[in-house]
Enzyme design. Sequence first.
Site, PDB file in Angstrom:
ATOM      1  N   HIS A  63      31.640  19.575 -46.230  1.00  0.00           N
ATOM      2  CA  HIS A  63      31.374  18.831 -47.462  1.00  0.00           C
ATOM      3  C   HIS A  63      29.886  18.962 -47.808  1.00  0.00           C
ATOM      4  O   HIS A  63      29.027  18.498 -47.055  1.00  0.00           O
ATOM      5  CB  HIS A  63      31.741  17.355 -47.278  1.00  0.00           C
ATOM      6  CG  HIS A  63      33.204  17.147 -47.072  1.00  0.00           C
ATOM      7  ND1 HIS A  63      33.751  15.923 -46.815  1.00  0.00           N
ATOM      8  CD2 HIS A  63      34.242  18.014 -47.065  1.00  0.00           C
ATOM      9  CE1 HIS A  63      35.070  16.036 -46.677  1.00  0.00           C
ATOM     10  NE2 HIS A  63      35.385  17.309 -46.811  1.00  0.00           N
ATOM     11  N   ASP A 111      40.034  14.318 -44.526  1.00  0.00           N
ATOM     12  CA  ASP A 111      40.158  15.699 -44.987  1.00  0.00           C
ATOM     13  C   ASP A 111      40.466  16.604 -43.796  1.00  0.00           C
ATOM     14  O   ASP A 111      39.831  16.513 -42.741  1.00  0.00           O
ATOM     15  CB  ASP A 111      38.861  16.134 -45.664  1.00  0.00           C
ATOM     16  CG  ASP A 111      39.023  17.454 -46.411  1.00  0.00           C
ATOM     17  OD1 ASP A 111      40.182  17.890 -46.572  1.00  0.00           O
ATOM     18  OD2 ASP A 111      38.014  18.026 -46.838  1.00  0.00           O
ATOM     19  N   SER A 141      32.431  17.640 -41.718  1.00  0.00           N
ATOM     20  CA  SER A 141      31.762  16.853 -42.762  1.00  0.00           C
ATOM     21  C   SER A 141      30.508  16.243 -42.150  1.00  0.00           C
ATOM     22  O   SER A 141      29.679  16.980 -41.612  1.00  0.00           O
ATOM     23  CB  SER A 141      32.717  15.790 -43.310  1.00  0.00           C
ATOM     24  OG  SER A 141      32.086  15.043 -44.336  1.00  0.00           O
TER      25      SER A 141
END
Length: 856
Positions: free
Chosen positions: A52, A144, A25
């Site tokens: 992301h 995540d 991310s």
Amino acid sequence: MSLPLSSAPRSNEPGRTRIVGLGASAGGLEVLAQFLAHVPVASGLAYIVVQHLDPTHKAMLAELLQRGCAMPVREATEAMRVEPDVVYVIPPNTELTVAGDLLHLAHPAQPRGLRLPIDVLFGSLARDQGERAVGVVLSGMGSDGTLGLQAIRTRGGLTLAQSPESAPFDSMPRSAIAAGVVDIVALPAEMPARILRITTSQPPAPPPSAGSPANDSPAPHPLTTILALLRERSKHDLSLYKPSTLTRRIERRVAVHGLASVADYEEFLHRNPQELDLLFKEMLIGVTSFFRDPPVWQALKDTVLPALLARTAPGTRLRAWVVGCSTGEEAYSLAVVFREAMDAQPDPEAFTLQIFATDLSTDAIALARKGHYPKKIASDIAPERLARFFSAQGDGYSVDKSLRAAVLFAQHDVILDPPFTRLDLLSCRNVLIYFNAALQRRLVPLFHYSLRPQGVLLLGGSETVGRSLALFAPLDPGTRLYQRSDQALRISTLDFPVHRHFPPRNLAQEPNVSPSSPPPHLANLQTLAEQVLLQQFSPPAVLVNDSGDIVYISGRTGQYLEPAAGKANWNIHVMARPGLRTQIAAALHQTLQDKRPVALHGLRLEHDARRTVDVTVQCVDEPKPLAGMVMIVFREMADAPSGGVRRRRAARAVDPSASDELVRLQEEIRVLRQEMRSSEEELQAANEELQSTNEELQSANEELTTSKEEAQSMNEELQTINNELNSKLDDLALAQSDMQNLLNSTDIATLFLDSALNVRRYTERVTRIIHLREGDIGRPLSDLASALVYPELHADARETLRTLAVSEKQITTTDGRWFSVRIMPYRTVANVIQGVVITLVDITVAKELESRLRAA
């Protein structure tokens, strides 16, 4: 179930590409470039990158990664085939999954801000690749990837996380590491070599079987040695689990420590015994969830439980056992389904259910007892069930207290510990698949013994009762629900695990203590002669420990002991011949209890009824190394023409075989009765202790409840007092504001002094006459500089404080102004003097007018 996970074959499947999932991310571009820059061109692996991304902008991730990557980098498309040595990048505003070496794209199910694309990819990798899956979590914010790594690790795959110190944003790797789902923590540049070292390594050869030919002095297989170390450390035997299961878990620890082989890991364990604890936990990875396989629970609720309740008398307390409960989800699921089944009954309170939930892992049991689960369980539980049986607390959900009270959690080894009995329902789902066939055949009859007539057995989707079809009748083959049949269970087929012990080292087989081998250094002639005398004329004997394990054998004991069929077991209770076994067991128990020798006379051997033997059982106190052990001596007796013997011969003249059998049976009955009485006394004592403990716990619970109520009452009182104080503070703040506004509105210079004539408060207008600042609060009046030509100010203030008389004078200033200075006592509401108040009124205009009038 907290058990080692099964592992698929290690060989690469033809036509299948092994996939490495990379999740990142914030700060991920830099670390992804570092990772891919160290991947060799011909690694044979495919790499899928999920980051992301902003769903509203075109992604340039593929172009940016291609600059420092020798492999081709492609943006994934629907149904794109995965090829080795290629990097695939997720497009914006999509979720990427893998199935059958094909990439699949889908629109995100969650709104922006709640999307977890890394977990989605890793979950699909776990399902599709199994133990071949590799998941890597790199820099990023949030958590995540943690659940995805857990799914990969559950299926036996490899999980890695970037070392948090090297990550620009360390939340994602720290979350995965804290969850305990990471096998390797390393720098991004080091990860490719670590992955390739594991994926290209060859599996170790399986340990030699018991029946395979061996060399004269074969070295023990590393896996056998590791299992022995684990058994000694944890007291749990894993040798009956499938070898592939154990090998995969050991290989994972080999990779974590960067070792070359399992043999090197064996040496590492000898040097680092604490690693055995980590390895044992590695073996016990729980795989469970609420209401896993919904059709099973629906059949249980709609069919099985109503039928069970219909044939049970009202008021009965039903009993259930959940084997391998892991963190408790399945046990609580059973409690929920039973409660819902009871709601459909005419009298919902007619039955209660006590659930015994057991597992091998103490950590899993501790989590199950807390009954607190993360918010992700909402995806496994229907909303109405979640609202009824769970309450939101903190960052997750807690089970209802009534639901928690129905489940009793305990650590239990189904292989070694005695089972729970008189059960109405036994759930053993996805446990037997980790055991070898021999252990499965042993456990299924044990389950039949544990269940009541027409009790229900619930197995996993990949499990059956095997050869024990006569013991269980299938209720629903699709859901693996079975009903206990009424067929009698043969005792010979039941292997009851009561205090099963592992055979210790056989000292008789060690070269330094062998009874038959000569000592390494021969002594003198007397020593040799004594040795010959002992071997020729001493009676046969065995030395056992307090558990009955044989540690030394002297003489020829073949007439009295024989090896038992099956796995080697050097225990006197197993090896003693049937005619001697019961009496020796009772004598051993009595000797250990009373610390006195016990003599058994005239015992007859079943294989030769004409021979009798006397057995002496006595504790050994000297020498010290043998203290606490027991010596069992066998003396074969010749038939002597004594009176007792003649009477026995006369009795046997009528029917010798029947008489001998009767005497032997009577002796066995006497011994069994003695054991039963001893067991009853022990059970009675244990029961009394448990009752006492229960009463103490109830008393402590009542005290805690009382304390809780008192604390709650005190808390309510404190809250009330706090509210009152807050109200008073508001009133005081308002009054202070009113006073400050009043003083400022009078436009009179006012100075408040305390009893020591230190500055307490002043109005803004005083600062034009006396040099005051905010930091001068608390300073003495005598230290302040002013424009007043009034050297007696401090003395007059002290006099007013002493006499309480008001002083008023007209004083000029250095700049020609005139002030009326009034000094008066400071009185509180309680009429207590706590200082003085000095007011200074500007009378310059009046003085000038007076001067002009005098001049006129």
